[in-house]
Design an enzyme around this catalytic site. Sequence first.
Site, PDB file in Angstrom:
ATOM      1  N   ASN A   8      -9.589   9.750   0.586  1.00  0.00           N
ATOM      2  CA  ASN A   8     -10.543   9.832  -0.517  1.00  0.00           C
ATOM      3  C   ASN A   8     -11.818   9.073  -0.192  1.00  0.00           C
ATOM      4  OD1 ASN A   8      -8.904  11.278  -2.344  1.00  0.00           O
ATOM      5  ND2 ASN A   8      -7.957   9.410  -3.121  1.00  0.00           N
ATOM      6  N   VAL A   9     -12.824   9.310  -1.006  1.00  0.00           N
ATOM      7  CA  VAL A   9     -13.999   8.452  -1.059  1.00  0.00           C
ATOM      8  C   VAL A   9     -13.958   7.749  -2.412  1.00  0.00           C
ATOM      9  CG1 VAL A   9     -16.515   8.359  -1.130  1.00  0.00           C
ATOM     10  CG2 VAL A   9     -15.360   9.896   0.483  1.00  0.00           C
ATOM     11  N   LYS A  37      -4.735   6.568  -0.425  1.00  0.00           N
ATOM     12  CA  LYS A  37      -3.617   5.714  -0.037  1.00  0.00           C
ATOM     13  C   LYS A  37      -3.213   5.884   1.420  1.00  0.00           C
ATOM     14  CE  LYS A  37      -1.666   4.924  -4.596  1.00  0.00           C
ATOM     15  NZ  LYS A  37      -2.053   3.503  -4.534  1.00  0.00           N
ATOM     16  N   ASN A  40      -6.172   4.420   3.614  1.00  0.00           N
ATOM     17  CA  ASN A  40      -6.206   2.962   3.479  1.00  0.00           C
ATOM     18  C   ASN A  40      -5.068   2.300   4.245  1.00  0.00           C
ATOM     19  OD1 ASN A  40      -8.422   3.138   1.799  1.00  0.00           O
ATOM     20  ND2 ASN A  40      -7.250   2.863  -0.092  1.00  0.00           N
ATOM     21  N   GLY A 212       2.720  -7.516  -7.169  1.00  0.00           N
ATOM     22  CA  GLY A 212       1.382  -8.071  -7.304  1.00  0.00           C
ATOM     23  C   GLY A 212       1.337  -9.523  -6.862  1.00  0.00           C
ATOM     24  N   GLY A 213       0.771 -10.369  -7.706  1.00  0.00           N
ATOM     25  CA  GLY A 213       0.629 -11.773  -7.377  1.00  0.00           C
ATOM     26  C   GLY A 213       1.937 -12.528  -7.250  1.00  0.00           C
ATOM     27  N   THR A 237      -7.827  -3.424  -5.800  1.00  0.00           N
ATOM     28  CA  THR A 237      -7.779  -2.074  -5.254  1.00  0.00           C
ATOM     29  C   THR A 237      -7.392  -2.121  -3.775  1.00  0.00           C
ATOM     30  OG1 THR A 237      -9.608  -1.464  -6.721  1.00  0.00           O
ATOM     31  CG2 THR A 237      -9.064   0.078  -4.954  1.00  0.00           C
ATOM     32  N   ASP A 241      -1.818  -0.584  -0.705  1.00  0.00           N
ATOM     33  CA  ASP A 241      -1.984   0.169   0.539  1.00  0.00           C
ATOM     34  C   ASP A 241      -1.923  -0.773   1.738  1.00  0.00           C
ATOM     35  OD1 ASP A 241      -2.437   2.286  -1.189  1.00  0.00           O
ATOM     36  OD2 ASP A 241      -4.612   2.104  -1.059  1.00  0.00           O
ATOM     37  N   GLY A 276     -13.559  -3.537  -2.892  1.00  0.00           N
ATOM     38  CA  GLY A 276     -13.347  -2.331  -2.101  1.00  0.00           C
ATOM     39  C   GLY A 276     -11.962  -2.340  -1.502  1.00  0.00           C
TER      40      GLY A 276
END
Length: 291
Positions: A8-9, A37, A40, A212-213, A237, A241, A276
């Site tokens: 993707n962009v 995904k 990345n 996550g964290g 984001t 990935d 990003g």
Amino acid sequence: MLVVGAVNVDLVVAAPRLPGPGETVVGDGTQRFGGGKGANAAVAAARAGAAVALVGAVGDDDLGAGALDELRAEGVDVTGVAVLAGRATGVALIVVDGAGENQIAVGAGANALVPARVDVPDDLGCLLVSTEINDDAVLAAVRAASGVPCVLNPAPVTDAVVAALDAGPLLTPNRGECLDLAARLGAATDDVVEAAQRIRERTGAAVVVTLGGEGALVVDSSVERVPAPAATVRDTTGAGDTFNGVLAARLAAGDGLLDAVRTAVRAASLSVGAVGARAGMPTVGEIEAAG
């Protein structure tokens, strides 16, 4: 290693908060990044020292050409990425708030037409498959991995993920995806450990849940928690990935599962320090230095 997934962009707006239904939130401007995904994860693996080839699809437009140039510059082999005439390259519209949390909408474009045929060499170190592409391609890739370590990132959980479980891939859902998949298997629960155990009973393979964290949860013959180091969060984001790409890279290099997960958690924690999906993805040297 080989990655099968989306290219993707990403168009990113940094805003003071995420918009609610029907709400407009104004940010300072728009930034453009490489995304998807599959792409990345391929970049994350390449920066972590792996030799990486990518299978996917882009349109024959300027966005697609630019996306492939960026991947080549990262050392990713893109000969397996189809360029589809008359199709648009996939685009993700992303809003990031002041705490680094994000909201994403994806226009699949060419990703919906990835060819449903993947050649997997018998000596491949690891195959990583993600699900932003069409179900036929996901299922074909996982089933082609017979005898080869296969990581399936069910983001999102689709019918193809359920169909692919009998092939015994290593699943890497986040907490919500883990609960969703367990419910689809008739084992609805709010306990993520129990959900992962039910999935493992179906696949016969380990399940690694990203938290996550909080790090990650590894459910195999035993249950292990891998905590995440403290991190400066600017944008989450691409953290998942990064985790998947580095996990697959380390498995391809011969690491055991727990060691590979520890390295992947460390890399994902580093990745959230820049805006990003790919900007904060660490190099092998940075990952080692953070150890």
